[in-house]
Design an enzyme around this catalytic site. Structure first.
Site, mmCIF file in Angstrom:
data_model
loop_
_atom_site.group_PDB
_atom_site.id
_atom_site.type_symbol
_atom_site.label_atom_id
_atom_site.label_comp_id
_atom_site.label_asym_id
_atom_site.label_seq_id
_atom_site.Cartn_x
_atom_site.Cartn_y
_atom_site.Cartn_z
ATOM 1 N N TYR A 208 0.840 -1.200 0.000
ATOM 2 C CA TYR A 208 0.000 0.000 0.000
ATOM 3 C C TYR A 208 0.879 1.254 0.000
ATOM 4 O O TYR A 208 0.678 2.176 -0.797
ATOM 5 C CB TYR A 208 -0.936 -0.018 1.216
ATOM 6 C CG TYR A 208 -1.758 1.231 1.379
ATOM 7 C CD1 TYR A 208 -2.778 1.541 0.481
ATOM 8 C CD2 TYR A 208 -1.512 2.120 2.427
ATOM 9 C CE1 TYR A 208 -3.533 2.695 0.616
ATOM 10 C CE2 TYR A 208 -2.259 3.276 2.573
ATOM 11 C CZ TYR A 208 -3.264 3.561 1.667
ATOM 12 O OH TYR A 208 -4.004 4.717 1.812
ATOM 13 N N GLU B 42 -11.899 6.612 3.872
ATOM 14 C CA GLU B 42 -11.332 7.534 4.861
ATOM 15 C C GLU B 42 -12.393 7.904 5.906
ATOM 16 O O GLU B 42 -12.073 8.038 7.094
ATOM 17 C CB GLU B 42 -10.777 8.788 4.185
ATOM 18 C CG GLU B 42 -9.559 8.562 3.317
ATOM 19 C CD GLU B 42 -8.304 8.129 4.064
ATOM 20 O OE1 GLU B 42 -8.280 8.210 5.317
ATOM 21 O OE2 GLU B 42 -7.346 7.702 3.399
ATOM 22 N N TRP C 226 -6.156 2.734 10.222
ATOM 23 C CA TRP C 226 -6.267 2.522 8.785
ATOM 24 C C TRP C 226 -6.074 1.055 8.417
ATOM 25 O O TRP C 226 -6.687 0.563 7.475
ATOM 26 C CB TRP C 226 -5.279 3.402 8.023
ATOM 27 C CG TRP C 226 -5.316 3.157 6.545
ATOM 28 C CD1 TRP C 226 -4.350 2.603 5.776
ATOM 29 C CD2 TRP C 226 -6.423 3.410 5.652
ATOM 30 N NE1 TRP C 226 -4.767 2.508 4.466
ATOM 31 C CE2 TRP C 226 -6.032 2.995 4.365
ATOM 32 C CE3 TRP C 226 -7.703 3.946 5.831
ATOM 33 C CZ2 TRP C 226 -6.872 3.106 3.255
ATOM 34 C CZ3 TRP C 226 -8.529 4.054 4.725
ATOM 35 C CH2 TRP C 226 -8.117 3.632 3.458
#
Length: 198
Positions: A26, A48, A56
């Protein structure tokens, strides 16, 4: 934790990008790379918002389930979701089952579908000019004037669950800003190197 970490592959990464195996691809191939397209940016805006109050990595690990649950984040499709879809989503253990965030995602799809010119152009209109990378993670802000303005505009247009902090996280993730730390191996894409002595 230092700002950069050298991985087993010998590459220097922002420290968070080496903190768990899922973060490495990522960090290396997605975070901070310019992303355009209405549906692609709607996905990132939605994720988000779901991340708010969570780590996250939790969202990243559930990303494929989110994509299945939200029809690939196709704006026009999600904009047509109704109460049956909400019930289905609330029963889906593969995603974050938060009614406020689910409702916000559906509302945001409707708001995005109504935008003249599209979501991608609107969001990118808030991208600041390129700047040098910061030498330390502690110098990376959580909110900027641009993210505050973006959040205010989105709210005015009917978007929900997108405050200045979420807006800035979106800007970081989609390459509107480059917040990789100086010395990170990921190529700098949005700013020119600073000449020596400036």
């Amino acid at each position: 934790m230092t700002d950069l970490m050298i991985g087993a592959d010998g590459l220097a990464r922002c420290a968070w990008g080496s903190s768990t195996p899922e973060y490495i691809p990522y960090h290396d191939t997605e975070w901070g790379r310019p992303l355009r397209g209405d549906d692609a940016l709607f996905e990132r805006l939605s994720l988000e918002a779901f991340q708010s109050g969570l780590s996250w990595i939790t969202i990243l690990r559930k990303r494929e389930s989110f994509r299945r649950a939200f029809a690939g984040f196709h704006i026009e499709t999600v904009a047509r979701f109704g109460e049956q879809d909400v019930a289905r989503l609330m029963a889906d253990a593969g995603i974050v089952r938060n009614r406020m965030k689910i409702d916000a995602t559906l509302q945001n799809a409707r708001a995005a579908a109504d935008l003249e010119g599209g979501l991608s152009d609107l969001l990118w209109s808030y991208a600041p000019p390129p700047r040098p990378r910061r030498p330390a993670a502690g110098e990376v802000p959580a909110v900027t004037p641009e993210s505050t303005a973006m959040a205010k505009d989105l709210k005015k247009r009917g978007f929900r669950f997108v405050g200045p902090t979420t807006a800035y996280a979106l800007m970081q993730a989609t390459g509107m800003v480059d917040d990789h730390i100086e010395g990170c191996h990921v190529p700098q894409r949005t700013a020119e190197p600073v000449p020596p002595g400036t």
